[in-house]
Motif scaffolding. Sequence first.
Motif, mmCIF file in Angstrom:
data_model
loop_
_atom_site.group_PDB
_atom_site.id
_atom_site.type_symbol
_atom_site.label_atom_id
_atom_site.label_comp_id
_atom_site.label_asym_id
_atom_site.label_seq_id
_atom_site.Cartn_x
_atom_site.Cartn_y
_atom_site.Cartn_z
ATOM 1 N N GLU A 8 0.847 -1.196 0.000
ATOM 2 C CA GLU A 8 0.000 0.000 0.000
ATOM 3 C C GLU A 8 0.877 1.238 0.000
ATOM 4 O OE1 GLU A 8 -3.155 2.473 2.819
ATOM 5 O OE2 GLU A 8 -2.674 0.401 3.333
ATOM 6 N N GLY A 9 0.827 1.985 -1.108
ATOM 7 C CA GLY A 9 1.545 3.252 -1.193
ATOM 8 C C GLY A 9 3.049 3.132 -1.203
ATOM 9 N N THR A 10 3.565 1.955 -1.525
ATOM 10 C CA THR A 10 5.024 1.760 -1.487
ATOM 11 C C THR A 10 5.478 1.089 -2.787
ATOM 12 O OG1 THR A 10 4.686 -0.318 -0.255
ATOM 13 C CG2 THR A 10 5.111 1.665 1.030
ATOM 14 N N TYR A 11 5.986 -0.097 -2.688
ATOM 15 C CA TYR A 11 6.542 -0.850 -3.810
ATOM 16 C C TYR A 11 5.460 -1.134 -4.845
ATOM 17 C CZ TYR A 11 9.427 -4.474 -6.081
ATOM 18 O OH TYR A 11 10.173 -5.213 -6.965
ATOM 19 N N PRO A 12 5.769 -1.058 -6.144
ATOM 20 C CA PRO A 12 7.051 -0.661 -6.733
ATOM 21 C C PRO A 12 7.049 0.775 -7.238
ATOM 22 C CG PRO A 12 5.748 -1.740 -8.406
ATOM 23 C CD PRO A 12 4.865 -1.648 -7.162
ATOM 24 N N HIS A 13 6.077 1.581 -6.772
ATOM 25 C CA HIS A 13 5.876 2.902 -7.351
ATOM 26 C C HIS A 13 6.584 4.029 -6.617
ATOM 27 C CE1 HIS A 13 3.050 1.180 -10.132
ATOM 28 N NE2 HIS A 13 2.248 0.766 -9.172
ATOM 29 N N THR A 14 7.084 3.787 -5.420
ATOM 30 C CA THR A 14 7.758 4.846 -4.671
ATOM 31 C C THR A 14 9.048 4.317 -4.058
ATOM 32 O OG1 THR A 14 6.619 4.339 -2.595
ATOM 33 C CG2 THR A 14 5.531 5.903 -4.068
ATOM 34 N N GLN A 15 9.887 5.266 -3.682
ATOM 35 C CA GLN A 15 11.113 4.930 -2.970
ATOM 36 C C GLN A 15 10.831 4.892 -1.477
ATOM 37 O OE1 GLN A 15 14.146 4.211 -4.406
ATOM 38 N NE2 GLN A 15 13.126 4.334 -6.395
ATOM 39 N N GLY A 16 11.747 4.361 -0.701
ATOM 40 C CA GLY A 16 11.601 4.322 0.751
ATOM 41 C C GLY A 16 11.982 2.973 1.305
ATOM 42 N N GLY A 17 11.997 2.892 2.636
ATOM 43 C CA GLY A 17 12.463 1.685 3.299
ATOM 44 C C GLY A 17 11.638 0.456 2.979
ATOM 45 N N VAL A 18 10.308 0.590 2.947
ATOM 46 C CA VAL A 18 9.468 -0.573 2.666
ATOM 47 C C VAL A 18 9.701 -1.066 1.240
ATOM 48 C CG1 VAL A 18 7.100 -1.446 2.546
ATOM 49 C CG2 VAL A 18 7.741 0.155 4.349
ATOM 50 N N SER A 19 9.890 -0.136 0.307
ATOM 51 C CA SER A 19 10.148 -0.538 -1.079
ATOM 52 C C SER A 19 11.492 -1.251 -1.207
ATOM 53 C CB SER A 19 10.105 0.689 -1.994
ATOM 54 O OG SER A 19 8.791 1.220 -2.057
ATOM 55 N N VAL A 20 12.496 -0.769 -0.481
ATOM 56 C CA VAL A 20 13.791 -1.465 -0.458
ATOM 57 C C VAL A 20 13.607 -2.877 0.072
ATOM 58 C CG1 VAL A 20 16.060 -1.521 0.647
ATOM 59 C CG2 VAL A 20 15.167 0.640 -0.251
ATOM 60 N N TRP A 21 12.844 -2.995 1.151
ATOM 61 C CA TRP A 21 12.589 -4.294 1.781
ATOM 62 C C TRP A 21 11.924 -5.244 0.790
ATOM 63 C CZ3 TRP A 21 8.219 -7.157 2.805
ATOM 64 C CH2 TRP A 21 8.296 -8.128 3.824
ATOM 65 N N CYS A 22 10.903 -4.769 0.071
ATOM 66 C CA CYS A 22 10.207 -5.618 -0.910
ATOM 67 C C CYS A 22 11.154 -6.078 -2.012
ATOM 68 C CB CYS A 22 9.030 -4.854 -1.527
ATOM 69 S SG CYS A 22 7.666 -4.507 -0.408
ATOM 70 N N ASP A 23 11.949 -5.147 -2.518
ATOM 71 C CA ASP A 23 12.872 -5.482 -3.600
ATOM 72 C C ASP A 23 13.907 -6.501 -3.128
ATOM 73 O OD1 ASP A 23 13.329 -4.734 -6.383
ATOM 74 O OD2 ASP A 23 15.293 -4.040 -5.697
ATOM 75 N N GLN A 24 14.413 -6.319 -1.914
ATOM 76 C CA GLN A 24 15.377 -7.286 -1.367
ATOM 77 C C GLN A 24 14.743 -8.665 -1.211
ATOM 78 O OE1 GLN A 24 16.658 -5.684 2.384
ATOM 79 N NE2 GLN A 24 18.416 -4.632 1.506
ATOM 80 N N LEU A 25 13.534 -8.690 -0.712
ATOM 81 C CA LEU A 25 12.859 -9.963 -0.459
ATOM 82 C C LEU A 25 12.641 -10.730 -1.759
ATOM 83 C CD1 LEU A 25 11.344 -11.693 1.748
ATOM 84 C CD2 LEU A 25 9.260 -10.545 0.964
ATOM 85 N N ILE A 26 12.102 -10.060 -2.763
ATOM 86 C CA ILE A 26 11.793 -10.738 -4.028
ATOM 87 C C ILE A 26 13.065 -11.194 -4.726
ATOM 88 C CG2 ILE A 26 10.746 -10.459 -6.304
ATOM 89 C CD1 ILE A 26 8.867 -8.361 -5.028
ATOM 90 N N ALA A 27 13.997 -10.264 -4.896
ATOM 91 C CA ALA A 27 15.229 -10.598 -5.613
ATOM 92 C C ALA A 27 16.060 -11.617 -4.847
ATOM 93 C CB ALA A 27 16.047 -9.335 -5.864
ATOM 94 N N GLY A 28 15.973 -11.602 -3.529
ATOM 95 C CA GLY A 28 16.775 -12.512 -2.718
ATOM 96 C C GLY A 28 16.217 -13.914 -2.618
ATOM 97 N N LEU A 29 14.952 -14.117 -3.051
ATOM 98 C CA LEU A 29 14.329 -15.447 -3.016
ATOM 99 C C LEU A 29 13.885 -15.844 -4.430
ATOM 100 C CD1 LEU A 29 12.135 -15.073 0.220
ATOM 101 C CD2 LEU A 29 14.423 -16.077 0.008
ATOM 102 N N PRO A 30 14.839 -16.041 -5.349
ATOM 103 C CA PRO A 30 14.485 -16.334 -6.737
ATOM 104 C C PRO A 30 13.778 -17.670 -6.916
ATOM 105 C CG PRO A 30 16.837 -16.659 -6.377
ATOM 106 C CD PRO A 30 16.298 -16.031 -5.129
ATOM 107 N N GLU A 31 13.830 -18.526 -5.906
ATOM 108 C CA GLU A 31 13.148 -19.818 -6.017
ATOM 109 C C GLU A 31 11.635 -19.679 -5.900
ATOM 110 O OE1 GLU A 31 14.505 -19.541 -1.596
ATOM 111 O OE2 GLU A 31 15.083 -18.742 -3.572
ATOM 112 N N HIS A 32 11.149 -18.504 -5.473
ATOM 113 C CA HIS A 32 9.716 -18.261 -5.352
ATOM 114 C C HIS A 32 9.245 -17.315 -6.443
ATOM 115 C CE1 HIS A 32 9.688 -20.429 -1.648
ATOM 116 N NE2 HIS A 32 10.381 -19.519 -0.968
ATOM 117 N N GLN A 33 7.969 -17.432 -6.772
ATOM 118 C CA GLN A 33 7.323 -16.546 -7.738
ATOM 119 C C GLN A 33 6.438 -15.570 -6.967
ATOM 120 O OE1 GLN A 33 4.003 -17.723 -10.699
ATOM 121 N NE2 GLN A 33 5.908 -18.417 -11.672
#
Length: 484
Positions: A8-33
């Motif tokens: 809500e109001g964060t990833y992937p449309h804005t910058q900020g800590g929550v968006s960084v967290w989402c990007d790290q989580l997704i990219a860091g777990l490539p075994e999941h979709q």
Amino acid sequence: MKIALLCEGTYPHTQGGVSVWCDQLIAGLPEHQFEVYAISGQPLHRSDHDLPVNVSQLVSVPIWAAGQPRRSAGRDHDLRDGYAQLLYSLFLPGVGPAQFLAALRKLFEYAQRWDLSRALDTGERATQLYQAWRAAARAPQEHQPRSGDLLLPPTLADALRAHSWLEHFLRPLSCRPSQAQVCHATSNGLSPLLAFGCKWTYGTPVILTEHGIYLRERYLELRFSGHSPAFKSFLLRFYSQLSAAAYQMADLITPGSHYNERWERQQGAAPERIHAVYNGVNPAAFPQAFSEPTEPTISWVGRIDPLKDLETLIRAFGMVREHLPSARLRMFGSVPHGNEGYARSCQVLINDLKLTGAAAFEGRIENVVSGYHAGHMVALTSISEGFPYTLIEAMAAGRATVATDVGGVSEAIGETGLVVPSRDPAGVARASLQLLGDTPLRTRLGNAARERVLSEFTLDSFLKVYRLIYPQVAALAPARRWSA
């Protein structure tokens, strides 16, 4: 495994800590979709992030969009009962989240067949809300609901605005439920509404992560809003019920700090379903600084937002300049849409304190580590935080920090920086002068801060936790065939 990541109001449309967290989580777990659901105000067509290859779908949920295609409205009595129950849960005393959830479920079932927005957009439904609100506000004070502020009597304008906002808040109920194996809401608030639909339809287990405490931040936000007192009382009642409902529906709650965990327990979250997970950074991306600027410099990195309380930082810097006339304050970060007025007020404060040229907003920088290296020390003066990336990034870069004692800040810093009360310019100034005037202390704390990150807050340790969590939570689902 397929995971629905609800934002809500964060990833992937804005910058900020929550968006960084989402990007790290997704990219860091490539075994999941990952299917990403992004709740926003208006439709947003540009992403501030390059989506990792394991994002299979991005679904935009613009809750304030106009002119959306509409289906036909269903039978009025199917809606009337659910809406009446929702109003009952918002306005009457002693009504807990179970009643609120039961009402939401009726409205969800209606929204999956018919056009909920169209059905709510009637004078009859607005009148229904107005009458329920007035009746509740006229009740003796001892019978007022105990959650939120005292419910104040509305004007007709208050009721019409509340009716309109409520219709927009409920729009996520019209989304088709994802067939992911786990729903992961990245904050409390509206994004869990998407998870509710999945759980009601498929029994999908739900993870709820809170970086900052959603309800507390709404209280802080509304203190500075121009809404009428009566409308604020309505909003706080809605947010309180929504937050409590998410805690009840979540199979696992993963706050970003133990500070958040205490808030969640106080608001009714079951302790056995809470497991704090600290954010992490890649230390290699934040090399340690071994040199310092020639002039005494305070650095700040973040988004320009009232929750960051930059007025306190600017006022503190004015006090620092009285002792160190050559001191500089360098602030790096973008201005999110809607915060332009706040950014202007901060610049006015700089001018009023005659700090122009010494204190400067330098905008967003591509290489954020250079922002941490730009100062002798890094300051954070927020009035609300979860477990701030800017703090642990600065620590990883080997900078000593001065930060306000909010959220998980003290848990992050430990004994490696100086912690002061929030909204205390004099306290921030004293701590900053202490660091700026003591090179051995800065060096010792900076080295200790980096070592603390290396031992406690790495990206690898963060990802390891979620590699364990996702299959454990998915196993809670009832047996069914999952779509690919």
